[in-house]
Design an enzyme around this catalytic site. Structure first.
Site, mmCIF file in Angstrom:
data_model
loop_
_atom_site.group_PDB
_atom_site.id
_atom_site.type_symbol
_atom_site.label_atom_id
_atom_site.label_comp_id
_atom_site.label_asym_id
_atom_site.label_seq_id
_atom_site.Cartn_x
_atom_site.Cartn_y
_atom_site.Cartn_z
ATOM 1 N N GLU A 249 23.440 40.890 31.411
ATOM 2 C CA GLU A 249 21.888 40.503 31.085
ATOM 3 C C GLU A 249 21.048 41.210 32.165
ATOM 4 O O GLU A 249 19.961 41.726 32.022
ATOM 5 C CB GLU A 249 21.710 39.220 30.586
ATOM 6 C CG GLU A 249 22.466 38.731 29.417
ATOM 7 C CD GLU A 249 23.838 38.201 29.639
ATOM 8 O OE1 GLU A 249 24.553 38.440 30.751
ATOM 9 O OE2 GLU A 249 24.540 37.165 29.456
ATOM 10 N N CYS B 200 25.343 32.938 29.762
ATOM 11 C CA CYS B 200 25.643 31.615 30.453
ATOM 12 C C CYS B 200 24.346 30.924 30.772
ATOM 13 O O CYS B 200 23.429 31.023 30.957
ATOM 14 C CB CYS B 200 26.289 32.176 31.902
ATOM 15 S SG CYS B 200 24.999 32.884 33.230
ATOM 16 N N THR C 80 65.182 43.126 42.441
ATOM 17 C CA THR C 80 64.346 44.652 42.549
ATOM 18 C C THR C 80 63.702 44.889 43.805
ATOM 19 O O THR C 80 63.800 46.070 44.360
ATOM 20 C CB THR C 80 63.445 44.512 41.410
ATOM 21 O OG1 THR C 80 64.035 44.108 40.138
ATOM 22 C CG2 THR C 80 62.595 45.984 41.129
ATOM 23 N N ARG D 96 48.005 54.139 42.720
ATOM 24 C CA ARG D 96 47.723 55.281 43.796
ATOM 25 C C ARG D 96 46.974 56.388 42.807
ATOM 26 O O ARG D 96 46.192 57.162 43.567
ATOM 27 C CB ARG D 96 49.146 55.646 44.259
ATOM 28 C CG ARG D 96 49.635 54.573 45.440
ATOM 29 C CD ARG D 96 50.862 55.182 46.182
ATOM 30 N NE ARG D 96 51.854 55.428 45.359
ATOM 31 C CZ ARG D 96 52.643 54.636 44.517
ATOM 32 N NH1 ARG D 96 52.452 53.363 45.024
ATOM 33 N NH2 ARG D 96 53.529 54.964 43.907
ATOM 34 N N GLU E 131 56.939 43.464 36.316
ATOM 35 C CA GLU E 131 57.661 44.605 36.536
ATOM 36 C C GLU E 131 58.928 44.777 36.573
ATOM 37 O O GLU E 131 59.682 45.893 36.803
ATOM 38 C CB GLU E 131 56.970 45.197 37.725
ATOM 39 C CG GLU E 131 55.814 45.936 37.675
ATOM 40 C CD GLU E 131 55.357 47.329 37.828
ATOM 41 O OE1 GLU E 131 56.173 48.088 37.879
ATOM 42 O OE2 GLU E 131 54.236 47.921 37.894
#
Ligand code: AOF
Ligand code: ZN
Length: 366
Positions: free
Chosen positions: A57, A84, A212, A223, A297
């Site tokens: 706003e 708000c 992992t 990237r 992931e």
């Protein structure tokens, strides 16, 4: 309340502006604002650009030219989220609007932040402004799904992500070759990378399990697009990782989740044991580390744990056209999962690889 076609068009513009903050506003909501003169011309527009920065706003108000300032008294404001009513990092938007005041404010969705929660609307109405709430509310609730889920559950929004071969494997190597330092096993082609990195940039944390981390040593950064990289959350409840590991050495703000008996002296560590359950971990990552969303992931064990405990909201999955003929089986997308709402694409292709984006069935009405 029935909104006119013009109302919906202006709100859609505000929604599109809000989307520009997609990589930078979290854990705040995405908010856009359009100010329209009595004769239907957009005289101001703005969006919340980044956490801690001015609200939509304020941006919209500041964009109004001095020539158009006299039109503000008869204007209508379209704001995707209830203005708000509290002083946070920035002053209250309802106070700014009240001082003008415009003729009408059209709001998309109520702000479920307990500090606001209807208070902004009440304040504007008390100032004699016509306030209409609920324009494009379903689409806007979807746009702010992370923010609304956080307020409702006090947990991050969870996206499971993996890539699988045509025959359903995440890693085509036999188990004896998946040993520490072996490196990643590429499933998708280079052309898939910008979208994979977009998926990362959209969430606030990237979760990876110790196995992992040890086998693949992934970088996990963003990237190939212009966007900040999320924080990395390394799950190592059994204390398998050495502090010299590249992920730990490279990432100063990495969140290290480790069991209480293997506590390392690490700046951002989170003590958690598997037996405490994923819900506890999620509550802690939200409350202590302010993570409003997570991209999980892998690996397969971590992904399957989240699936087994139903601790997920979305799934994003790549499928390559090549078969590996064996290896580490990929998780399965649950049958009850849904396509995305509001006509948003739930599948597509980039280069040779196909992607799928599914939603948990608990969000059926979104
Ligand atoms: C609005 N317009 O553009 C946004 C709102 O710490 P602060 O001051 O940035 O306040 C953040 C809270 O304000 C956030 O949790 C949400 O309740 C509201 N966000 N409100 O009127 C905006 N971003
Ligand atoms: Zn505000």
């Amino acid at each position: 309340m029935q909104f006119s076609t013009a109302d919906m068009q202006f709100m859609r513009t505000a929604m599109e502006l809000a989307e520009r903050g997609q990589f930078t506003v979290a854990p705040n909501p995405l908010v856009g604002c359009v100010i329209v003169s009595a004769d239907g011309r957009i005289i101001g527009q703005g969006w919340h650009t980044a956490f801690g920065q001015a609200h939509a706003e304020v941006e919209a108000y500041q964009s109004v030219s001095s020539a158009d300032q006299p039109l503000l008294a008869e204007s209508t404001w379209y704001v995707t989220l209830e203005p708000c009513n509290h002083v946070g990092q920035t002053p209250a938007c309802a106070a700014l609007i009240e001082r003008i005041p415009p003729k009408r404010v059209v709001i998309g969705i109520r702000d479920s932040n307990p500090a606001v929660d209807g208070g902004g609307t009440e304040r504007l109405r008390a100032a004699g402004i016509q306030v209409d709430v609920g324009c494009l509310e379903h689409e806007l609730a979807w746009q702010n799904r992370r923010f609304l889920w956080n307020a409702e559950t006090k947990r991050p929004w969870v996206v499971l992500k993996w890539a699988e071969s045509r025959d359903g494997f995440m890693d085509g190597r036999p188990q004896q070759e998946r040993k520490p330092g072996a490196g990643g096993f590429p499933i998708t082609a280079e052309t898939a990378r910008p979208l994979t990195h977009t998926w990362r940039a959209l969430e606030q944390g990237i979760v990876v399990g110790a196995n992992t981390a040890l086998v693949d040593t992934p970088q996990l950064g963003v990237r190939s697009i212009e966007a900040p990289s999320p924080r990395i959350v390394l799950l190592d409840p059994d204390g398998l990782i050495n502090m010299e590991h590249a992920l730990i050495q490279r990432n100063d703000d990495l969140i290290y989740v480790v069991g209480p008996t293997n506590s390392p002296a690490k700046k951002h560590s989170c003590h958690w044991e598997v037996k405490e359950g994923l819900d506890t971990l999620l509550e802690r990552l939200y409350a202590e580390f302010n993570l409003s969303s997570l991209l999980i992931e892998g690996g397969a064990t971590v992904l399957n744990d989240f699936l087994k405990h139903d601790a997920w909201n979305e799934i994003k999955c790549w499928r390559s056209p090549a078969a590996t003929g064996g290896g580490l089986p990929a998780p399965s997308i649950p049958d009850h999962s849904l396509p995305l709402p509001h006509g948003i694409a739930s599948s597509g292709q980039l280069g040779v690889d196909a992607w799928t984006n599914r939603l948990h069935s608990r969000h059926a009405s979104d």
